[in-house]
Motif scaffolding. Structure first.
Motif, short mmCIF file in Angstrom:
data_model
loop_
_atom_site.label_atom_id
_atom_site.label_comp_id
_atom_site.label_asym_id
_atom_site.label_seq_id
_atom_site.Cartn_x
_atom_site.Cartn_y
_atom_site.Cartn_z
N GLN A 144 0.71 -0.82 0.03
CA GLN A 144 0.02 -0.04 -0.14
C GLN A 144 1.09 1.18 -0.41
OE1 GLN A 144 -3.53 -0.23 0.49
NE2 GLN A 144 -3.26 -2.39 -0.44
N ARG B 35 -7.08 0.98 5.17
CA ARG B 35 -5.60 0.36 5.57
C ARG B 35 -5.94 0.76 7.19
NH1 ARG B 35 -2.07 3.49 1.78
NH2 ARG B 35 -3.24 3.48 0.20
N PRO B 42 5.52 -7.66 12.54
CA PRO B 42 4.69 -8.84 12.07
C PRO B 42 5.30 -10.36 13.01
CG PRO B 42 6.55 -8.24 10.45
CD PRO B 42 6.02 -6.56 11.36
N GLY B 43 4.46 -11.50 12.99
CA GLY B 43 4.61 -12.22 14.52
C GLY B 43 4.06 -12.41 14.97
N ARG B 51 -4.30 -9.52 11.82
CA ARG B 51 -4.59 -10.40 10.05
C ARG B 51 -6.00 -11.41 9.64
NH1 ARG B 51 -0.26 -9.35 7.33
NH2 ARG B 51 1.35 -8.35 8.30
N VAL B 75 -6.25 -4.06 4.42
CA VAL B 75 -5.41 -4.38 4.49
C VAL B 75 -3.82 -4.35 5.93
CG1 VAL B 75 -2.62 -4.00 3.30
CG2 VAL B 75 -4.79 -3.89 1.81
N LEU B 77 -0.85 -2.74 8.10
CA LEU B 77 0.18 -2.46 7.62
C LEU B 77 1.25 -1.92 9.28
CD1 LEU B 77 -0.82 1.21 5.93
CD2 LEU B 77 -0.22 -1.41 4.78
N ASN B 78 2.39 -2.98 9.22
CA ASN B 78 2.90 -2.81 10.54
C ASN B 78 3.55 -1.54 10.46
OD1 ASN B 78 2.40 -5.88 9.09
ND2 ASN B 78 2.33 -5.65 11.31
N ARG B 79 3.51 -0.84 11.72
CA ARG B 79 4.91 0.18 12.19
C ARG B 79 4.99 -0.15 13.09
NH1 ARG B 79 7.91 3.72 11.32
NH2 ARG B 79 7.43 5.98 10.90
N VAL B 86 5.64 4.61 18.37
CA VAL B 86 5.59 4.56 16.50
C VAL B 86 4.31 4.83 16.03
CG1 VAL B 86 7.38 4.37 14.90
CG2 VAL B 86 8.57 4.39 17.00
N ALA C 42 6.55 -12.03 5.58
CA ALA C 42 6.02 -11.79 5.82
C ALA C 42 4.47 -11.88 5.40
CB ALA C 42 5.78 -10.47 6.87
N PHE C 49 -3.72 -18.10 4.39
CA PHE C 49 -4.60 -17.74 4.94
C PHE C 49 -6.14 -19.24 4.84
CE2 PHE C 49 -5.17 -13.58 7.09
CZ PHE C 49 -4.44 -14.16 7.79
N ALA C 329 10.57 -15.45 12.98
CA ALA C 329 9.57 -15.26 14.30
C ALA C 329 8.16 -15.36 13.13
CB ALA C 329 9.30 -13.55 14.46
N VAL C 330 8.54 -14.62 12.18
CA VAL C 330 7.18 -14.37 11.25
C VAL C 330 6.95 -15.62 11.11
CG1 VAL C 330 6.91 -14.12 8.89
CG2 VAL C 330 8.35 -12.00 10.31
N GLY C 333 3.85 -16.83 13.25
CA GLY C 333 2.61 -16.81 12.86
C GLY C 333 1.84 -17.71 12.01
N GLN C 406 7.97 -0.82 6.23
CA GLN C 406 7.61 -0.15 7.17
C GLN C 406 6.55 0.64 6.71
OE1 GLN C 406 8.90 -0.11 11.22
NE2 GLN C 406 10.48 1.24 10.28
N ASN C 407 6.40 0.79 5.81
CA ASN C 407 5.17 1.49 4.97
C ASN C 407 5.46 3.12 5.48
OD1 ASN C 407 3.10 0.00 3.01
ND2 ASN C 407 3.75 -0.96 5.79
#
Lengths: 151, 332, 502
Positions: A144, B35, B42-43, B51, B75, B77-79, B86, C42, C49, C329-330, C333, C406-407
């Motif tokens: 995105q 979003r 993630p994880g 998710r 969707v 988004l990981n931050r 943060v 990731a 799914f 780690a991912v 999940g 991290q977008n």
């Protein structure tokens, strides 16, 4: 370049590194919450000692000469294009700005003498590559991107 | 003015793309991808659950009619960073309140951060709008299988005789585990040494490897490692369905309530139009109840706890009051 | 021998198709500068799914294996490591490519990856219980010394001067403390809002390697040279490479062993496996000065270690639910989503799924070798891409790759700033590898240091130096430092003799 000029340049660099080490030590060591800054202080202290050592070694000429020439002017254009590109990316849209970056860099640094061909080559390459990026990131990886004014 | 121009350009673009075949102005919310910012990497448990609960957003029924959100996906988004600070900071500062930018929340994490770091943290319960809650993960007190502690009583006694010697691990600072540790200390009148491990799984590892004497952890994570752990108590008001034999701290004689329970849900920035919030508040809980979501969450050992917008609003207010009192000595 | 029983499950049409697609996709994603294995895994989780548990794990495993190996491709051909794990590979891989030996370098890379990876998975199959107990022994004290040992490696990575390498390393360590203190929650050195979350390791990696490379490329194209000065490409048979590679048994063994050990240690991250192996190989070599100038042993050691790490890093994950690397780690999940809880049940009740997954990792290694060698065949064309085209493409890949982590546009700024800075620093004798190593190890060192102090209270000193593993690692650190000092002295003495002679 004669030997003396090289020596002086290396001394300047060592001095610069020493000043940087000093600055890093200053911002790390003189802080209120000492526990939180303990590790950065140790690291900055080490860095300061090492930069002093490096300075001393330069003075006594104990180092291997590992300088390469810095062609300043050639990169400036690329750096400006990247910086301007990234600063407008969120506002204009990632694809538009990266397309412009591709176009400008591949045009400017091309060694094709003929201007017309140069433009056609750059446009063709940029469109093709931006298509690849689109398929890779937006289609396959579902990334995105910031919603800019354009795309 | 800016927004007008932007809307215009986007509509122009849509028109150009659809050749004017789709009547754009008639479309109802949501007409685009939504979003959702997750303030953890993630994880992790939050990411993993976020998710799952959003995976059915774009679902359509047999006739092709959208089931939940107009057929639009959510969707993730990981931050990640700084225990969520943060991600949430950038969310309240940058997210457009148009209903297309949402975030996952963790209570008590974000509320206690807004209390302890009022200068650094830009978010608080007043500039965020809850939509719905999907999960509740209580903190549990765990010790290694080989530990001499067999009950909460043993732990309290040791802590009383050895002040500041009993080390307990937890995911991080001012998260549910830390709140549980603070409440435990206050209720038992002891002083334990809380070691933030930097992640729930890491905290679990400290207990498994006997690096710390005990630990606070997520019920869902501890539940999975029972072959190497003893779970002594749950920091909740009633026993949990996953662990019917484990007593609550109250039953063990400590006055600790459910303030440390880790609630997870979805929120929007303040200023999101009321009708959009209403649409989301109506449809999101239904999406959480989808059979497939419930099945996956159960398979992953993640306790679900669906709450409506009104219920979450009340829960946030109540936590804010309680945590302000609990953390007043820690304020910086 | 339970694992043999489930091989038939791997060879169903559906699973083989997934394996092939995952391997090819993973190799290509890994080879794209800016896309790390963690990212790739990731991004694939949502696809799983709607898949069967076994198939989804087969896919994640194949992608994990292939991206780790694929990261070496961009490292060798363009001098940009695809992931932190590949930093050690480029030290000798890129010089080899410059000498026209890109195909050989890639051959060695994939053959060594295969040997290391296969051994790693065998370790996972046969030694899971003892390795799991070993993994639990690593607490803050042990991890602290491991990261100190990692820091001593910096001295071998400097290229030129050891002191400059160490300065770059400490600078990296210091940069890693920007942002949030991991244990005490204090925010430090946030000079600009872009640094609020600290410096992300992938953003730094892309910046420090890709941007200087871009600037080098454009500087050369302005000199009206078409492509970088690559020597004529040697053609090289696969069998020749196989034979040579197997002969370099020492580098291969050192790589595989160090990779396996580092893989088991939770939290050390496979990121340093390659560097540890590279360093050990260099120190045990008869000719340390040939490293960094295109010695195949460097590539062999680094890549066998990288892939040897994959199997053992799954040991703590599958038995304890503790991931041994960021990518693992991912994967956790991915396991949970399918209702597979780490622990003994995984090998008994869910044995069918787990063993199919582990077997598919073995098959995946073979496929990785086959497709990797195929890629190597067509790698020559990269050397013929004109500089201006390559530079433009790398810039855009760097921007998108950094953003996708991290977008965040802030990460892109950090990447650019570090990159431009590194270009000028590299012209005056500093190299990026020690800086990145410092960044990787800084967070691990500081976290374990502070946690150890918290746990130990007043007896911090005895806490850190007692314990068998700690003492072994401390001894290793001392040996490593002594060697570096000795070596530096030797270099200076040799230089003086040369000066005296001239």
């Amino acid at each position: 370049m004669n030997i003396k000029a090289i020596l002086i340049r290396r001394l300047y660099v060592a001095l610069l590194v020493l000043l940087l080490g000093g600055y890093v030590f200053k911002v790390s060591y003189f802080q209120e919450n000492s526990e939180a800054y303990l590790f950065p202080s140790i690291v900055a202290g080490l860095m300061l000692i090492l930069s002093m050592l490096s300075f001393v070694r330069e003075v006594f000429d104990l180092c291997v000469d590992d300088f390469k020439p810095i062609p300043l002017i050639d990169q400036t254009y690329a750096i400006i294009v990247m910086v301007v590109g990234v600063s407008v990316a969120e506002w204009l849209g990632m694809y538009v700005t990266t397309f412009c970056i591709l176009l400008l860099i591949s045009y400017w640094y091309s060694n094709q003498r003929d201007k017309g061909r140069r433009i056609i080559n750059s446009v063709l390459f940029s469109s093709g590559f931006i298509g690849f990026i689109y398929i890779l990131f937006s289609v396959t990886l579902n990334l995105q991107l910031p919603k800019g004014l354009l795309i | 003015m800016n927004i007008m121009r932007e809307k215009f350009s986007r509509i122009m673009l849509l028109c150009a793309l659809s050749m004017g075949l789709v009547p754009v102005a008639m479309a109802e919310y949501p007409e685009d991808v939504i979003r959702m910012t997750v303030a953890y990497g993630p994880g992790g448990a939050t990411d993993f659950q976020a998710r799952i609960v959003t995976m059915m957003a774009a679902q359509v029924d047999k006739e092709g009619n959208p089931k939940y959100l107009n057929g639009q996906p959510i969707v993730v988004l990981n931050r990640p960073g700084a225990g969520g600070q943060v991600g949430w900071n950038s969310f309240v500062q940058k997210a457009r309140p148009d209903g297309y930018e949402l975030a996952a929340y963790n209570v008590p994490h974000f509320i206690s951060q807004s209390i302890v770091f009022p200068d650094k943290v830009k978010y608080n319960i007043n500039n965020l709008e809850p939509i719905a809650n999907w999960g509740a993960d209580p903190a549990v007190l765990i010790v290694n299988k080989d530990s001499p502690f067999n009950s909460v009583k043993d732990v309290v006694e040791y802590a009383r005789d050895n002040p500041d010697k009993l080390t307990v691990s937890g995911a991080g600072l001012y998260v549910g585990h830390h709140i549980a540790a603070l409440q435990f200390d206050r209720a038992a009148g002891v002083q334990t040494k809380y070691v933030p491990a930097g992640g729930g799984v890491k905290g679990l590892q400290f207990v498994l490897g006997s690096q710390t004497m005990a630990g606070w952890n997520n019920l869902s994570d501890a539940f999975r490692s029972q072959d190497r752990l003893k779970i002594l108590a749950v920091a909740d008001l009633q026993r949990n369905d996953f662990l019917p034999d484990v007593p609550t701290l109250k039953e063990s004689g400590l006055d600790v309530d459910d303030s440390s329970v880790n609630f997870r849900g979805i929120m929007a920035p303040k200023g999101t139009p009321a009708d959009v919030l209403q649409t989301l508040a109506d449809k999101v809980p239904a999406m959480f109840k989808d059979g497939k979501v419930v099945k996956k969450m159960k398979a992953g050992g993640s306790p679900m706890h669906i709450m409506s917008r009104e219920e979450v609003q009340a829960m946030w207010k109540e936590r804010q009051t309680y945590l302000t009192d609990l953390l007043k000595d820690l304020r910086k | 021998m339970e694992f043999l029983h489930y091989f038939s499950e791997v060879f169903t049409w559906a699973n083989i198709t997934i394996l092939v697609l995952g391997t090819v996709g993973g190799l290509l994603l890994g080879a794209t500068p800016g896309l790390s294995p963690t990212m790739a895994v990731a991004l694939l989780i949502p696809f799983t799914f709607h898949m069967e548990p076994a198939s989804s794990l087969v896919m994640l495993g194949a992608v994990y294996t292939a991206t780790v190996a694929g990261g070496a491709v961009s490292g060798i051909l363009v001098n940009i490591p695809g992931a932190p794990a590949n930093i050690a590979t480029i030290m000798d891989g890129y010089p080899m490519a410059k000498q026209g030996k890109a195909v050989q370098a890639l051959h060695y890379c994939f053959i060594s990856s295969f040997v290391g990876g296969f051994t790693g998975v065998l370790l996972l199959i046969f030694f899971t219980p003892p390795l799991a107990d070993l993994a639990l022994k690593f607490g803050p004290a042990e991890l602290f010394w491991i990261s100190i040992f990692g820091i001593t490696i910096i001295a071998s990575l400097g290229g030129g001067s050891v002191v400059k390498g160490l300065i770059a390393g400490t600078a990296g360590l210091w940069l890693s403390t920007i942002g949030y203190n991991p244990v005490l929650g204090e925010e430090r050195f946030v000079f600009s809002e872009h640094l609020a979350g600290g410096i992300h390791i992938i953003a730094a990696l892309i910046g420090l390697f890709a941007i200087p490379q871009v600037l080098t490329l454009v500087a050369q194209s302005r000199l009206y040279k078409d492509t970088l000065e690559f020597a004529e490409l040697h053609s090289h048979g696969v069998w020749q490479s196989f034979i040579y590679n197997i002969k370099r048994i020492r580098a291969l063994t050192i790589g595989t062993i160090s990779g396996s050990i580092v893989g088991v240690i939770p939290g050390a991250g496979g990121q340093i496996a390659g560097l540890v192996a590279y360093d050990q190989t260099l120190k045990m070599s008869k000719d340390p000065s040939s490293f960094g100038k295109g010695n195949p042993d460097g590539v062999i050691a680094a890549e066998s270690a990288n892939n040897a790490m994959v199997g053992p890093s799954l040991v703590p994950l599958l038995t304890l639910g503790i991931p041994g690397s960021p990518t693992a780690a991912v994967l956790l999940g991915g396991l949970l989503i399918n209702g597979l809880f780490p622990g003994p049940d995984l090998f008994t009740i869910h044995g069918a799924v787990t063993w199919t997954f582990i077997d598919s990792l073995l098959v995946g290694q073979v496929l990785m070798l086959v497709f990797g060698l195929l890629i190597a065949r067509y790698s020559g064309f990269v050397a013929h891409i004109p500089n201006h085209t390559m530079a433009a493409a790398v810039i855009v890949l760097a921007i998108f790759g950094t953003y996708s982590v991290q977008n965040s546009v802030s990460d892109v700024w950090v990447m650019l700033a570090l990159g431009v800075f590194m270009y000028y620093a590299s012209r005056i004798g500093f190299s990026p590898a020690p800086l990145v190593l410092g960044l990787i190890l800084g967070q691990i060192t500081e976290t374990n240091f502070l946690q150890g102090r918290l746990i130990a209270g007043d007896e911090a000193w005895s806490y850190f130096v007692s314990g068998g593993i700690s003492q072994i690692v401390i001894a290793l650190c001392i040996v490593s430092i002594t060697y570096s000092i000795y070596n530096e002295r030797k270099v200076i003495i040799r230089r003086r003799e040369e000066d005296a002679a001239s």
